[in-house]
Design a protein around this motif. Structure first.
Motif, PDB file in Angstrom:
ATOM      1  N   UNK A   1      16.665   5.893  -7.013  1.00  0.00           N
ATOM      2  CA  UNK A   1      16.165   7.173  -8.026  1.00  0.00           C
ATOM      3  C   UNK A   1      16.222   6.621  -9.522  1.00  0.00           C
ATOM      4  N   UNK A   2      16.855   5.418  -9.788  1.00  0.00           N
ATOM      5  CA  UNK A   2      17.198   5.121 -10.933  1.00  0.00           C
ATOM      6  C   UNK A   2      15.842   4.626 -12.073  1.00  0.00           C
ATOM      7  N   UNK A   3      14.774   4.440 -11.184  1.00  0.00           N
ATOM      8  CA  UNK A   3      13.744   3.914 -11.827  1.00  0.00           C
ATOM      9  C   UNK A   3      13.837   2.259 -12.245  1.00  0.00           C
ATOM     10  N   UNK A   4      14.849   1.851 -11.767  1.00  0.00           N
ATOM     11  CA  UNK A   4      15.184   0.188 -12.027  1.00  0.00           C
ATOM     12  C   UNK A   4      15.023  -0.680 -10.880  1.00  0.00           C
ATOM     13  N   UNK A   5      14.586   0.003  -9.757  1.00  0.00           N
ATOM     14  CA  UNK A   5      14.465  -0.832  -8.539  1.00  0.00           C
ATOM     15  C   UNK A   5      13.571  -2.297  -8.721  1.00  0.00           C
ATOM     16  N   UNK A   6      14.189  -3.283  -8.084  1.00  0.00           N
ATOM     17  CA  UNK A   6      13.516  -4.558  -8.256  1.00  0.00           C
ATOM     18  C   UNK A   6      12.569  -4.774  -6.845  1.00  0.00           C
ATOM     19  N   UNK A   7      12.734  -3.842  -6.172  1.00  0.00           N
ATOM     20  CA  UNK A   7      12.081  -4.000  -4.742  1.00  0.00           C
ATOM     21  C   UNK A   7      10.735  -3.156  -4.843  1.00  0.00           C
ATOM     22  N   UNK A   8       9.503  -3.992  -4.655  1.00  0.00           N
ATOM     23  CA  UNK A   8       8.176  -3.115  -4.740  1.00  0.00           C
ATOM     24  C   UNK A   8       7.505  -3.790  -3.503  1.00  0.00           C
ATOM     25  N   UNK A   9       7.711  -3.362  -2.385  1.00  0.00           N
ATOM     26  CA  UNK A   9       6.861  -3.972  -1.311  1.00  0.00           C
ATOM     27  C   UNK A   9       5.647  -3.156  -1.203  1.00  0.00           C
ATOM     28  N   UNK A  10       4.569  -4.429  -0.777  1.00  0.00           N
ATOM     29  CA  UNK A  10       3.102  -3.841  -0.668  1.00  0.00           C
ATOM     30  C   UNK A  10       2.889  -3.985   1.025  1.00  0.00           C
ATOM     31  N   UNK A  11       3.569  -4.621   1.650  1.00  0.00           N
ATOM     32  CA  UNK A  11       3.359  -4.663   2.993  1.00  0.00           C
ATOM     33  C   UNK A  11       4.528  -4.755   3.968  1.00  0.00           C
ATOM     34  N   UNK A  12       4.671  -4.840   5.252  1.00  0.00           N
ATOM     35  CA  UNK A  12       5.782  -5.025   5.860  1.00  0.00           C
ATOM     36  C   UNK A  12       5.268  -6.079   7.223  1.00  0.00           C
ATOM     37  N   UNK A  13       5.943  -6.938   7.507  1.00  0.00           N
ATOM     38  CA  UNK A  13       5.653  -7.886   8.554  1.00  0.00           C
ATOM     39  C   UNK A  13       6.429  -7.695   9.837  1.00  0.00           C
ATOM     40  N   UNK A  14       5.846  -7.310  10.884  1.00  0.00           N
ATOM     41  CA  UNK A  14       6.623  -7.066  12.041  1.00  0.00           C
ATOM     42  C   UNK A  14       6.065  -8.001  13.234  1.00  0.00           C
ATOM     43  N   UNK A  15       7.062  -8.266  14.051  1.00  0.00           N
ATOM     44  CA  UNK A  15       6.919  -8.996  15.190  1.00  0.00           C
ATOM     45  C   UNK A  15       7.088  -7.926  16.310  1.00  0.00           C
ATOM     46  N   UNK A  16       6.028  -7.492  17.246  1.00  0.00           N
ATOM     47  CA  UNK A  16       6.118  -6.792  18.270  1.00  0.00           C
ATOM     48  C   UNK A  16       7.129  -7.283  19.424  1.00  0.00           C
TER      49      UNK A  16
ATOM     50  N   UNK B   1       2.509   4.645   2.237  1.00  0.00           N
ATOM     51  CA  UNK B   1       2.086   5.618   0.898  1.00  0.00           C
ATOM     52  C   UNK B   1       3.118   6.346   0.412  1.00  0.00           C
ATOM     53  N   UNK B   2       3.562   6.726  -0.708  1.00  0.00           N
ATOM     54  CA  UNK B   2       4.440   7.340  -1.205  1.00  0.00           C
ATOM     55  C   UNK B   2       5.980   7.186  -0.933  1.00  0.00           C
ATOM     56  N   UNK B   3       6.122   5.775  -0.036  1.00  0.00           N
ATOM     57  CA  UNK B   3       7.732   5.740   0.209  1.00  0.00           C
ATOM     58  C   UNK B   3       8.351   5.571  -1.207  1.00  0.00           C
ATOM     59  N   UNK B   4       9.561   5.753  -1.175  1.00  0.00           N
ATOM     60  CA  UNK B   4      10.415   5.750  -2.159  1.00  0.00           C
ATOM     61  C   UNK B   4      10.989   4.210  -2.787  1.00  0.00           C
ATOM     62  N   UNK B   5      11.404   3.918  -3.597  1.00  0.00           N
ATOM     63  CA  UNK B   5      11.894   2.832  -4.054  1.00  0.00           C
ATOM     64  C   UNK B   5      13.237   2.423  -3.262  1.00  0.00           C
ATOM     65  N   UNK B   6      13.203   1.035  -3.013  1.00  0.00           N
ATOM     66  CA  UNK B   6      14.206   0.595  -2.194  1.00  0.00           C
ATOM     67  C   UNK B   6      15.437   0.215  -3.292  1.00  0.00           C
ATOM     68  N   UNK B   7      16.638   0.559  -2.860  1.00  0.00           N
ATOM     69  CA  UNK B   7      17.874   0.327  -3.530  1.00  0.00           C
ATOM     70  C   UNK B   7      18.524  -0.841  -2.946  1.00  0.00           C
ATOM     71  N   UNK B   8      18.698  -1.946  -3.595  1.00  0.00           N
ATOM     72  CA  UNK B   8      19.076  -3.293  -2.917  1.00  0.00           C
ATOM     73  C   UNK B   8      18.082  -4.006  -2.580  1.00  0.00           C
ATOM     74  N   UNK B   9      18.099  -5.076  -1.727  1.00  0.00           N
ATOM     75  CA  UNK B   9      17.335  -6.092  -1.297  1.00  0.00           C
ATOM     76  C   UNK B   9      16.412  -5.558  -0.121  1.00  0.00           C
ATOM     77  N   UNK B  10      15.234  -6.487  -0.039  1.00  0.00           N
ATOM     78  CA  UNK B  10      14.528  -6.159   1.207  1.00  0.00           C
ATOM     79  C   UNK B  10      15.129  -6.104   2.460  1.00  0.00           C
TER      80      UNK B  10
END
Length: 69
Positions: A20-35, A48-57
């Protein structure tokens, strides 16, 4: 184990610490999944609307799938 028949759908949960700092370096646009039991990946839009990630992907955890029924 989640077994899907033709036309069925499944969902899964993503878990991560919110930044919630506004300084997140992670801004994913998609996720790759192997079923499960597959060798090819599927690319899905990041929720859509997911919050910013704290830390790494790599800090994002995926929880088991379940059917929508």
């Amino acid at each position: 184990v989640t077994t899907l028949k033709p036309g069925d759908a499944a969902v899964f949960d993503l878990a991560y610490t919110l930044d919630n700092s506004g300084n997140s370096l992670s801004s994913p646009t998609n996720i790759i999944v192997t079923p499960p039991n597959e060798t090819h990946t599927v690319t899905l839009d990041w929720p859509a609307g997911a919050g910013d990630i704290k830390g790494a992907y790599t800090d994002v955890q995926v929880y088991p799938t379940h059917t929508t029924k």
